[in-house]
Enzyme design. Structure first.
Site, PDB file in Angstrom:
ATOM      1  N   ARG A  34      -2.406 -13.367  -8.463  1.00 40.22           N
ATOM      2  CA  ARG A  34      -3.370 -14.269  -7.818  1.00 40.22           C
ATOM      3  C   ARG A  34      -3.389 -14.051  -6.310  1.00 40.22           C
ATOM      4  NH1 ARG A  34      -5.373 -16.813 -11.888  1.00 40.22           N
ATOM      5  NH2 ARG A  34      -4.009 -17.124 -13.684  1.00 40.22           N
ATOM      6  N   ILE A  36      -3.463 -14.951  -2.542  1.00 38.75           N
ATOM      7  CA  ILE A  36      -2.777 -16.044  -1.851  1.00 38.75           C
ATOM      8  C   ILE A  36      -3.764 -17.010  -1.178  1.00 38.75           C
ATOM      9  CG2 ILE A  36      -2.453 -15.000   0.454  1.00 38.75           C
ATOM     10  CD1 ILE A  36       0.538 -15.809   0.180  1.00 38.75           C
ATOM     11  N   HIS A 106      -6.931  -2.357  -4.060  1.00 37.10           N
ATOM     12  CA  HIS A 106      -6.959  -3.577  -4.863  1.00 37.10           C
ATOM     13  C   HIS A 106      -8.402  -3.895  -5.221  1.00 37.10           C
ATOM     14  CE1 HIS A 106      -6.909  -4.551  -0.574  1.00 37.10           C
ATOM     15  NE2 HIS A 106      -7.690  -5.590  -0.833  1.00 37.10           N
TER      16      HIS A 106
HETATM   17  P1  5GP Z   1      -8.937  -7.082   1.573  1.00 37.05           P
HETATM   18  O1  5GP Z   1      -9.574  -7.731   2.749  1.00 37.05           O
HETATM   19  O2  5GP Z   1      -7.935  -6.022   1.983  1.00 37.05           O
HETATM   20  O3  5GP Z   1      -9.926  -6.583   0.568  1.00 37.05           O
HETATM   21  O4  5GP Z   1      -8.156  -8.226   0.807  1.00 37.05           O
HETATM   22  C1  5GP Z   1      -6.794  -8.472   0.926  1.00 37.05           C
HETATM   23  C2  5GP Z   1      -6.499  -9.719   0.122  1.00 37.05           C
HETATM   24  O5  5GP Z   1      -5.092  -9.846  -0.002  1.00 37.05           O
HETATM   25  C3  5GP Z   1      -7.006 -11.013   0.761  1.00 37.05           C
HETATM   26  O6  5GP Z   1      -7.886 -11.670  -0.144  1.00 37.05           O
HETATM   27  C4  5GP Z   1      -5.731 -11.799   1.032  1.00 37.05           C
HETATM   28  O7  5GP Z   1      -5.891 -13.198   0.825  1.00 37.05           O
HETATM   29  C5  5GP Z   1      -4.749 -11.190   0.052  1.00 37.05           C
HETATM   30  N1  5GP Z   1      -3.366 -11.258   0.485  1.00 37.05           N
HETATM   31  C6  5GP Z   1      -2.869 -10.924   1.702  1.00 37.05           C
HETATM   32  N2  5GP Z   1      -1.529 -11.065   1.729  1.00 37.05           N
HETATM   33  C7  5GP Z   1      -1.170 -11.496   0.485  1.00 37.05           C
HETATM   34  C8  5GP Z   1       0.081 -11.833  -0.111  1.00 37.05           C
HETATM   35  O8  5GP Z   1       1.147 -11.758   0.505  1.00 37.05           O
HETATM   36  N3  5GP Z   1       0.060 -12.226  -1.409  1.00 37.05           N
HETATM   37  C9  5GP Z   1      -1.109 -12.311  -2.136  1.00 37.05           C
HETATM   38  N4  5GP Z   1      -1.013 -12.715  -3.391  1.00 37.05           N
HETATM   39  N5  5GP Z   1      -2.311 -12.003  -1.593  1.00 37.05           N
HETATM   40  C10 5GP Z   1      -2.332 -11.608  -0.308  1.00 37.05           C
END
Ligand code: 5GP
Length: 123
Positions: A34, A36, A106
């Site tokens: 999930r 965060i 991701h």
């Molecule tokens: P991006 O902007 O790289 O596509 O998305 C990164 C995602 O990782 C964001 O939605 C953010 O909330 C999530 N995220 C960042 N740090 C953590 C963490 O330590 N644990 C979890 N579960 N999600 C994280």
């Protein structure tokens, strides 16, 4: 341009067990957990366990087994989170223009409410 993987990124730490996560599903090659800071009632991140920076890196260099496992994991999450009927969105941000925060591939799986239009009209 070669892909450079930073093994200190937060998802690498999650995969090494250095940071906790709320796991939804774990397979041989993938982990779903999930987000965060959820942006919807369902917001699950699906990552490969291998060191891939972004989607094109994975699609170019991952093994067939990793690619199949990753895609099947996404499908299993969609089903187990109850998103098949109501619909969902999958997103993968890459690089600067994509505003990628964490440099480990991701897929965001989002659903549980109407998500609105995907993007603003191009300018
Ligand atoms: P991006 O902007 O790289 O596509 O998305 C990164 C995602 O990782 C964001 O939605 C953010 O909330 C999530 N995220 C960042 N740090 C953590 C963490 O330590 N644990 C979890 N579960 N999600 C994280």
């Amino acid at each position: 341009m070669a892909y450079t993987y930073d093994d200190q990124n937060i998802f690498a730490k999650i995969l090494r067990g250095e940071i906790p996560n709320a796991t939804v599903l774990e397979t041989e090659h993938s982990l779903a957990f999930r987000d965060i800071q959820p942006q919807a009632p369902v917001h699950v991140l699906v990552i490969p366990k291998g060191p891939y920076v972004c989607y094109d890196h994975f699609a170019s260099d991952a093994s067939d087994a990793e690619i199949v496992d990753f895609n099947r994991t996404i499908a299993e999450v969609v089903t187990s989170e109850g998103l098949r009927e109501g619909g969902y969105r999958i997103i993968s941000n890459a690089g600067e223009a994509g505003v990628q925060e964490v440099p480990h591939l991701h897929i965001h799986v989002l659903g549980g409410r109407g998500l609105g239009r995907m993007l603003q009209p191009a300018r």
